[in-house]
Scaffold this motif. Structure first.
Motif, PDB file in Angstrom:
ATOM      1  N   SER A 280       0.839  -1.207   0.000  1.00 49.60           N
ATOM      2  CA  SER A 280       0.000   0.000   0.000  1.00 49.60           C
ATOM      3  C   SER A 280       0.868   1.248   0.000  1.00 49.60           C
ATOM      4  O   SER A 280       1.469   1.602   1.011  1.00 49.60           O
ATOM      5  CB  SER A 280      -0.909   0.001   1.243  1.00 49.60           C
ATOM      6  N   ARG A 281       0.948   1.887  -1.158  1.00 52.23           N
ATOM      7  CA  ARG A 281       1.634   3.171  -1.293  1.00 52.23           C
ATOM      8  C   ARG A 281       0.778   4.081  -2.173  1.00 52.23           C
ATOM      9  O   ARG A 281      -0.013   3.600  -2.981  1.00 52.23           O
ATOM     10  CB  ARG A 281       3.025   3.008  -1.921  1.00 52.23           C
ATOM     11  N   PRO A 282       0.898   5.397  -2.018  1.00 50.80           N
ATOM     12  CA  PRO A 282       0.075   6.311  -2.827  1.00 50.80           C
ATOM     13  C   PRO A 282       0.425   6.242  -4.303  1.00 50.80           C
ATOM     14  O   PRO A 282       1.505   5.789  -4.684  1.00 50.80           O
ATOM     15  CB  PRO A 282       0.415   7.686  -2.249  1.00 50.80           C
ATOM     16  N   SER A 283      -0.490   6.690  -5.127  1.00 48.09           N
ATOM     17  CA  SER A 283      -0.259   6.814  -6.561  1.00 48.09           C
ATOM     18  C   SER A 283      -0.363   8.297  -6.902  1.00 48.09           C
ATOM     19  O   SER A 283      -1.403   8.923  -6.676  1.00 48.09           O
ATOM     20  CB  SER A 283      -1.295   6.013  -7.350  1.00 48.09           C
ATOM     21  N   TRP A 284       0.738   8.863  -7.427  1.00 49.29           N
ATOM     22  CA  TRP A 284       0.792  10.296  -7.719  1.00 49.29           C
ATOM     23  C   TRP A 284       0.321  10.550  -9.148  1.00 49.29           C
ATOM     24  O   TRP A 284       0.949  10.112 -10.097  1.00 49.29           O
ATOM     25  CB  TRP A 284       2.217  10.810  -7.519  1.00 49.29           C
ATOM     26  N   GLY A 285      -0.807  11.236  -9.260  1.00 47.03           N
ATOM     27  CA  GLY A 285      -1.372  11.471 -10.580  1.00 47.03           C
ATOM     28  C   GLY A 285      -2.503  12.466 -10.521  1.00 47.03           C
ATOM     29  O   GLY A 285      -2.520  13.384  -9.691  1.00 47.03           O
ATOM     30  N   ILE A 286      -3.486  12.281 -11.368  1.00 45.65           N
ATOM     31  CA  ILE A 286      -4.536  13.281 -11.522  1.00 45.65           C
ATOM     32  C   ILE A 286      -5.333  13.498 -10.232  1.00 45.65           C
ATOM     33  O   ILE A 286      -5.698  14.633  -9.890  1.00 45.65           O
ATOM     34  CB  ILE A 286      -5.471  12.919 -12.702  1.00 45.65           C
ATOM     35  N   HIS A 287      -5.593  12.417  -9.480  1.00 44.22           N
ATOM     36  CA  HIS A 287      -6.423  12.566  -8.282  1.00 44.22           C
ATOM     37  C   HIS A 287      -5.680  13.331  -7.186  1.00 44.22           C
ATOM     38  O   HIS A 287      -6.276  14.196  -6.513  1.00 44.22           O
ATOM     39  CB  HIS A 287      -6.865  11.194  -7.776  1.00 44.22           C
ATOM     40  N   THR A 288      -4.400  13.037  -6.988  1.00 42.59           N
ATOM     41  CA  THR A 288      -3.638  13.776  -5.977  1.00 42.59           C
ATOM     42  C   THR A 288      -3.420  15.220  -6.414  1.00 42.59           C
ATOM     43  O   THR A 288      -3.434  16.132  -5.592  1.00 42.59           O
ATOM     44  CB  THR A 288      -2.288  13.101  -5.706  1.00 42.59           C
ATOM     45  N   PHE A 289      -3.252  15.420  -7.720  1.00 40.48           N
ATOM     46  CA  PHE A 289      -3.064  16.789  -8.201  1.00 40.48           C
ATOM     47  C   PHE A 289      -4.328  17.624  -8.002  1.00 40.48           C
ATOM     48  O   PHE A 289      -4.268  18.767  -7.544  1.00 40.48           O
ATOM     49  CB  PHE A 289      -2.671  16.792  -9.673  1.00 40.48           C
ATOM     50  N   GLU A 290      -5.479  17.062  -8.345  1.00 35.53           N
ATOM     51  CA  GLU A 290      -6.737  17.799  -8.166  1.00 35.53           C
ATOM     52  C   GLU A 290      -6.981  18.114  -6.694  1.00 35.53           C
ATOM     53  O   GLU A 290      -7.474  19.197  -6.358  1.00 35.53           O
ATOM     54  CB  GLU A 290      -7.890  16.987  -8.749  1.00 35.53           C
TER      55      GLU A 290
END
Length: 336
Positions: A160-170
């Motif tokens: 379990s690690r975060p995914s850095w992309g559109i959702h974290t950016f928004e």
């Protein structure tokens, strides 16, 4: 957005330091090391201490807040262990007496924390102005080695690690919009808004595959690289997760001068080739990283003066990006 411990007042800072020192001493009892001294390093996402042993050298002890999920911590350590097995020198976890990577620790008043003990990587951080062409080149090589070593990483079923992309950016952009007023004018916010929309449009159409996406450090800036005997080594993997390799590169070159960014890319491509026409995407991730950084610091009053000073440069970057003018590798004219 997990910022770790709250340091909004001197009282909170002193209280946190007192309690985490107590938790550190509690945690050390759980490890088979003969330590002789403990030295406070800093408070950030976690509180860190250097532990010196008279037999085993030094270690890094991290005290994590209780709201940090244990599975996320152990997953970080799982990945760094995999990178170590590929020959990369980096901090790796020391198991406690029970064989666990994460140790439960308490302050004297019973407050719960998580603790991790890592091997110490010798080296010195270099200030921005102290870098040579060779050290910047080595930084690029280091990132390429990490990406290459991660291509066949196979995480455990409960990884379990975060995914850095559109959702974290928004999420981060929404936070900046709510908290921009102390250093970004309403007029300048229009620039940020247009740039954020352009970044989002790109993120929506990107396609991930093994050669451009995977586990990344996500925070390998100048402060998280140490140099020892002319070699670069990565530290502080607390933000690691899944993401595009170009996003990882953008995070690293945010704090570099344009000529240094050129050297970084050259170092990277000596080990691993970037995809064709990568610059447009890299510039989008660069702006993404800029907005994320301002979002992270937006409600920290200690940062506001520095953020105000940066705005002319930030606005020049945003204008270039919105207008489609390439800006990564050339100096920009800054409006007075």
């Amino acid at each position: 957005m997990n910022k770790g411990f709250q340091m909004d007042t001197e009282i909170n800072r002193n209280d946190t330091l007192k309690q985490t020192k107590q938790a550190a001493l509690y945690a050390l009892q759980k490890y088979e090391i003969n330590w002789i001294s403990i030295h406070f390093i800093q408070i950030s996402e976690h509180v860190t201490f250097r532990i010196v042993s008279d037999m085993d050298g030094s270690f890094l002890l991290r005290i994590h807040s209780a709201d940090k999920k244990e599975r996320e911590i152990s997953s970080e350590l799982e990945w760094t262990s995999a990178m170590k097995s590929k020959g990369i020198t980096l901090p790796v976890a020391v198991r406690n007496r029970e064989g666990s990577l994460v140790t439960t620790a308490y302050s004297d008043d019973g407050k719960l924390y998580h603790a991790t003990l890592l091997t110490w990587v010798e080296g010195e951080r270099l200030e921005k102005g102290a870098h040579t062409e060779e050290t910047i080149y080595k930084m690029g090589e280091l990132m390429a080695h990490l990406h290459e070593a991660s291509t066949d990483f196979s995480p455990s079923t409960d990884f379990s690690r975060p995914s850095w992309g559109i959702h974290t950016f928004e999420r981060d952009w929404a936070h900046l919009q709510l908290n921009h007023g102390h250093f970004i004018s309403n007029e300048a916010l229009e620039l940020y808004s247009m740039a954020a929309q352009k970044v989002t449009e790109l993120l929506k159409i990107l396609t991930s595959h093994e050669q451009n996406f995977g586990m990344i450090h996500a925070d390998l800036h100048n402060g998280n690289i140490v140099f020892f005997e002319d070699e670069a080594y990565p530290i502080d993997f607390g933000r690691c997760g899944f993401g595009y390799h170009l996003y990882d590169i953008a995070q690293s070159i945010l704090g570099l001068f344009p000529p240094q960014r050129v050297l970084f890319i050259k170092g990277y491509e000596r080990i691993r080739q970037l995809e064709g026409e990568y610059i447009t995407k890299l510039e989008a991730f660069f702006i993404m990283g800029l907005i994320e950084a301002y979002s992270f610091h937006a409600d920290d009053s200690a940062e506001w003066d520095g953020l105000i000073e940066e705005q002319p440069y930030a606005e020049a970057l945003l204008k270039a990006y919105i207008n489609g003018s390439s800006f990564l590798f050339v100096p920009l004219e800054i409006s007075s």
